[in-house]
Scaffold this motif. Sequence first.
Motif, PDB file in Angstrom:
ATOM      1  N   VAL A  43       0.755  -1.224   0.124  1.00  0.00           N
ATOM      2  CA  VAL A  43       0.075  -0.179  -0.012  1.00  0.00           C
ATOM      3  C   VAL A  43       0.915   1.233   0.091  1.00  0.00           C
ATOM      4  O   VAL A  43       0.710   2.088  -0.850  1.00  0.00           O
ATOM      5  CB  VAL A  43      -1.184  -0.196   1.083  1.00  0.00           C
ATOM      6  CG1 VAL A  43      -1.785   1.348   1.494  1.00  0.00           C
ATOM      7  CG2 VAL A  43      -1.831  -1.137   0.995  1.00  0.00           C
ATOM      8  N   LEU A  44       2.107   1.303   0.779  1.00  0.00           N
ATOM      9  CA  LEU A  44       2.761   2.395   0.866  1.00  0.00           C
ATOM     10  C   LEU A  44       3.453   2.588  -0.297  1.00  0.00           C
ATOM     11  O   LEU A  44       3.918   3.810  -0.850  1.00  0.00           O
ATOM     12  CB  LEU A  44       3.896   2.232   2.104  1.00  0.00           C
ATOM     13  CG  LEU A  44       3.105   2.265   3.722  1.00  0.00           C
ATOM     14  CD1 LEU A  44       3.968   2.370   4.630  1.00  0.00           C
ATOM     15  CD2 LEU A  44       2.138   3.752   3.535  1.00  0.00           C
ATOM     16  N   ALA A  45       3.887   1.517  -0.958  1.00  0.00           N
ATOM     17  CA  ALA A  45       4.718   1.598  -2.294  1.00  0.00           C
ATOM     18  C   ALA A  45       3.627   2.276  -3.132  1.00  0.00           C
ATOM     19  O   ALA A  45       4.092   3.171  -4.339  1.00  0.00           O
ATOM     20  CB  ALA A  45       5.174   0.381  -2.588  1.00  0.00           C
ATOM     21  N   ALA A  46       2.528   1.950  -3.398  1.00  0.00           N
ATOM     22  CA  ALA A  46       1.709   2.210  -4.368  1.00  0.00           C
ATOM     23  C   ALA A  46       1.112   3.834  -4.207  1.00  0.00           C
ATOM     24  O   ALA A  46       0.994   4.567  -4.983  1.00  0.00           O
ATOM     25  CB  ALA A  46       0.318   1.539  -4.326  1.00  0.00           C
ATOM     26  N   ASN A  47       1.193   4.082  -2.875  1.00  0.00           N
ATOM     27  CA  ASN A  47       0.860   5.697  -2.578  1.00  0.00           C
ATOM     28  C   ASN A  47       2.114   6.511  -3.091  1.00  0.00           C
ATOM     29  O   ASN A  47       1.922   7.497  -3.374  1.00  0.00           O
ATOM     30  CB  ASN A  47       0.959   5.629  -1.033  1.00  0.00           C
ATOM     31  CG  ASN A  47       0.240   7.002  -0.588  1.00  0.00           C
ATOM     32  OD1 ASN A  47       1.030   8.009   0.284  1.00  0.00           O
ATOM     33  ND2 ASN A  47      -1.016   7.431  -1.037  1.00  0.00           N
ATOM     34  N   THR A  48       3.318   5.907  -2.810  1.00  0.00           N
ATOM     35  CA  THR A  48       4.582   6.643  -3.269  1.00  0.00           C
ATOM     36  C   THR A  48       4.304   7.077  -4.619  1.00  0.00           C
ATOM     37  O   THR A  48       4.537   8.196  -5.174  1.00  0.00           O
ATOM     38  CB  THR A  48       5.932   6.028  -2.926  1.00  0.00           C
ATOM     39  OG1 THR A  48       5.960   5.680  -1.506  1.00  0.00           O
ATOM     40  CG2 THR A  48       6.877   6.592  -3.607  1.00  0.00           C
ATOM     41  N   ALA A  53       3.352  11.345  -8.608  1.00  0.00           N
ATOM     42  CA  ALA A  53       2.650  11.552  -9.980  1.00  0.00           C
ATOM     43  C   ALA A  53       2.158  13.099  -9.738  1.00  0.00           C
ATOM     44  O   ALA A  53       1.871  13.808 -10.407  1.00  0.00           O
ATOM     45  CB  ALA A  53       1.740  10.680 -10.284  1.00  0.00           C
ATOM     46  N   ALA A  54       1.433  13.089  -8.302  1.00  0.00           N
ATOM     47  CA  ALA A  54       0.489  14.340  -8.142  1.00  0.00           C
ATOM     48  C   ALA A  54       1.484  15.552  -7.856  1.00  0.00           C
ATOM     49  O   ALA A  54       1.241  16.506  -8.534  1.00  0.00           O
ATOM     50  CB  ALA A  54      -0.163  14.035  -6.764  1.00  0.00           C
ATOM     51  N   ARG A  55       2.757  15.451  -7.227  1.00  0.00           N
ATOM     52  CA  ARG A  55       3.838  16.431  -7.214  1.00  0.00           C
ATOM     53  C   ARG A  55       4.212  16.920  -8.504  1.00  0.00           C
ATOM     54  O   ARG A  55       4.109  17.978  -8.908  1.00  0.00           O
ATOM     55  CB  ARG A  55       4.975  16.032  -6.523  1.00  0.00           C
ATOM     56  CG  ARG A  55       4.652  15.983  -4.969  1.00  0.00           C
ATOM     57  CD  ARG A  55       6.121  15.992  -4.322  1.00  0.00           C
ATOM     58  NE  ARG A  55       5.680  15.907  -2.637  1.00  0.00           N
ATOM     59  CZ  ARG A  55       5.831  14.975  -1.817  1.00  0.00           C
ATOM     60  NH1 ARG A  55       6.242  13.872  -2.338  1.00  0.00           N
ATOM     61  NH2 ARG A  55       5.609  15.282  -0.594  1.00  0.00           N
ATOM     62  N   ALA A  56       4.317  15.954  -9.582  1.00  0.00           N
ATOM     63  CA  ALA A  56       4.862  16.131 -10.825  1.00  0.00           C
ATOM     64  C   ALA A  56       3.843  16.758 -11.818  1.00  0.00           C
ATOM     65  O   ALA A  56       4.108  17.846 -12.534  1.00  0.00           O
ATOM     66  CB  ALA A  56       5.287  14.957 -11.507  1.00  0.00           C
TER      67      ALA A  56
END
Length: 413
Positions: A43-48, A53-56
Amino acid sequence: MTFTDQARAARRASLDLQMLTRAQKDQALQAMADSLAAAESEVLAANTVDVDAARASGTSDAIIDRLSLDPARLSGMVEGLRDLALLGDPVGDVVRGWKLDNGVSVTQVRVPFGVVGIIYEARPNVTADAAGICLKSGNAALLRGSSSALNTNRATVTALRRGLESVGLSPDAVHLVEGGREVTGEMMAARGLVDVLIPRGGAGLIQAVVDGAKVPVIETGTGNCHLFVDASADLDMAVAIMINAKAQRCSVCNALETVLVHRDTAADFWAKALPALAEAGVTVHGDDATRARDASIVAAAPDEFDAEYLSMDLAAKEVGSLAEALEHIREHTTGHSETIVTRDQTSARTFVAQVDAAAVLVNASSRFVDGGEFGFGAEIGISTQKLHARGPMGLQEMTSTKYVVEGDGQIRA
């Protein structure tokens, strides 16, 4: 699987959920929690991936904060499921009952809605919270998260469904609805397949669902939350409440957005408040009277008093009376949470009676307006409407009622 296939599968699963005992539902919630905890790395890897992507794409810091998970937040999601298992089961609760003169008994009891659709933005914690609340209240859940959290939501729902399967329940009790805007349109039009829709997110999303849905909607709302510092207020208390309500977590709907200060105490209040706000990193946007108190206060544009900043910014206005504060709140409130700090019981009673909001607070931070803080366990959202549910929506709010009429052969004359 198409949305229609998912909705039909959820409907079938909901029929089984209606028959579960509290012990069976609690076992399922513990299994979902165990499975989610075991999937932490996935879950944390997926969240990263989602956060990067959101930051980019230039997503705002407030939305990034809502989107982000870390071990502590994921642990909170797990514990939220476990907490639900400790709460009473609302299904079957008797709301009221009586017996007619002819011996027929009438009982109003709580029952599940059936299939609940949740349309929400960013916050992946909603995925676990909504699934858990729906299951405990006997409802199947169709979860339509935003594309910004797609990878996180996929990993989370996979874990939750795995937990359901481990105790012999259908994983179709929880579905993640994927696809483009046309799928959201299908969901909003799925009368007969979806019993109720709950939108949770920004004003644009909520209004789009309210305006476009053919399925009944429980409306959640944005939080343009006010704090009024009355002339009699304990100023140290007022500052402490203001800092907590604004800065403890500024990106959530129960965070403070506007402070109204009685003119008679404004000079003393700002002398205490401005250093504390500066230390917390909060920028004050004031009207002319407030700006005259200190050069560090920037000008507030008129539309800022309607804003949900979701950032370390705070609108401020000086008022001459409680009546003027109430008038400002009536004009600008979103009906979420409104606060007064006062030592005058008459002022407190007037404020509570005349403010039209889901929650009214006296000498306490608006950050308390939360299902977990209220003791509901996880919440599915905060309703700002006036029908059925208002305020934090926990288990009881995720049920309807039916009347059960029992007799021994009576007929109507």
